[in-house]
Design an enzyme around this catalytic site. Structure first.
Site, short mmCIF file in Angstrom:
data_model
loop_
_atom_site.label_atom_id
_atom_site.label_comp_id
_atom_site.label_asym_id
_atom_site.label_seq_id
_atom_site.Cartn_x
_atom_site.Cartn_y
_atom_site.Cartn_z
CB VAL A 21 1.52 -6.25 4.57
CG1 VAL A 21 1.06 -7.03 5.86
CG2 VAL A 21 1.00 -4.66 4.68
N GLY B 296 0.78 -1.33 0.05
CA GLY B 296 0.16 -0.09 0.01
C GLY B 296 0.79 1.39 -0.09
N GLY B 297 0.24 2.52 0.17
CA GLY B 297 0.81 3.65 0.17
C GLY B 297 2.19 3.80 1.30
CG MET B 298 0.90 4.19 4.93
SD MET B 298 1.67 5.88 4.80
CE MET B 298 2.62 6.18 6.23
CG ASP C 175 -6.47 4.35 4.19
OD1 ASP C 175 -7.50 4.64 3.21
OD2 ASP C 175 -5.77 3.65 3.68
#
Length: 304
Positions: A42, A37-39, A150
């Site tokens: 995982v 994802g954006g961060m 989010d």
């Protein structure tokens, strides 16, 4: 056979690691990839006792920023105090190492997004359970001083023991004047589920999660996001200027979703108020009516 319950959807299937992926992070063995994802990315990991865990590794460009690491450390510590009722428990974090990461329990089951895309809108009883579970999770997250920022159908997992909210406790908001904010803002939040104040760079409070809760409920009930699809600019315009599309949301839930998605964050209920209303039959507590300032008498004003 008609009328039978379909088998449960599988979820969180790990994909093979890539060459550049870590094989170990601290005390955790890295087994495979769960998502990106954006961060950050995982990974599926294994704790020293053999327990499966999910490990979110922060993107290198974010990890280079001291202000991000400092905020990440604070939020990770707060996230570890979140009660585990309907959340994926935060187990560990390393905000200071060469690859900052956050460790949570691994939750079996598909995301709400995948469930709806395969099975269609949720049945009324399942929708009620989802609504209560997510408000319970938000109550626990907010009580720990965290704003999720989010909440989306992709961040709700339908585990065998009920819905669980994941991906909280990560520093997503930055000062609007910093280069960091300009570089990553487009990767923060999911457009169809963002609140007006996130789009307008207004102050962020726990009310953003309440708006997103309403949007997630619309998706679960109808199979469609509340502001339609299309170009990002069009979706963001609708969020700011148009009411959500609530066709297909019925009963007591519709009224709660409508007030949760008020454009004014001050008009939205808290997560705990929503949870209480859902359990008690759909009535929100009365809010005090602001006392209007008396108008100045016309003759006094004219004399001035």
């Amino acid at each position: 056979m008609t009328g039978t319950t379909p088998p449960p959807l599988s979820g969180n299937t790990a994909r093979p690691l890539q060459l550049e992926d870590p094989r170990r992070l601290g005390n955790y063995q890295v087994i495979g990839r769960l998502g990106q994802g954006g961060m950050g990315t995982v990974f599926l990991g294994r704790a020293p006792d053999g327990t499966a865990v999910a490990i979110k590794v922060i993107r290198p460009e974010l990890a280079q920023r001291p202000e991000f690491r400092a905020r990440f450390a604070r939020e990770a510590e707060s996230a570890r105090r979140v009660r585990r009722f309907t959340t994926a428990a935060v187990l560990d974090a390393d905000p200071h190492g060469p690859q900052p990461y956050l460790v949570t329990e691994f939750v079996e089951g598909p995301t709400l997004s995948r469930h709806v895309s395969v099975r269609g809108p949720m049945r009324p009883a399942d929708l009620e359970q989802l609504a209560v579970s997510v408000t319970t999770a938000l109550s626990a997250i907010h009580a720990a001083g965290i704003v999720h920022r989010d909440l989306t159908p992709g961040n709700v997992l339908l585990s065998p023991v009920g819905p669980k909210v994941i991906d909280f406790g990560l520093a997503r908001e930055f000062n609007a004047d910093t280069e960091l904010s300009r570089n990553v803002r487009q990767a923060i939040g999911t457009p169809g589920y963002m609140s007006p104040e996130q789009i307008l760079d207004s102050p962020i409070t726990s009310a953003v999660d309440i708006f997103s809760w309403g949007a997630v409920m619309v998706f679960a009930a109808t199979g469609q996001p509340p502001f339609g699809t299309g170009r990002m600019e069009a979706i963001l315009y609708r969020i700011i200027n148009e009411p959500p599309r609530l066709d297909g949301v019925s009963g007591e839930l519709r009224g709660l979703v409508e007030v949760a998605m008020a454009k004014d964050p001050g008009a939205r209920p808290s997560a705990e108020e929503l949870r209480t209303a859902l359990i008690g039959g759909g009535a929100l507590p009365a809010r005090p009516v602001p006392v209007a300032t008396p108008a100045e008498p016309a003759e006094t004003a004219a004399a001035q």
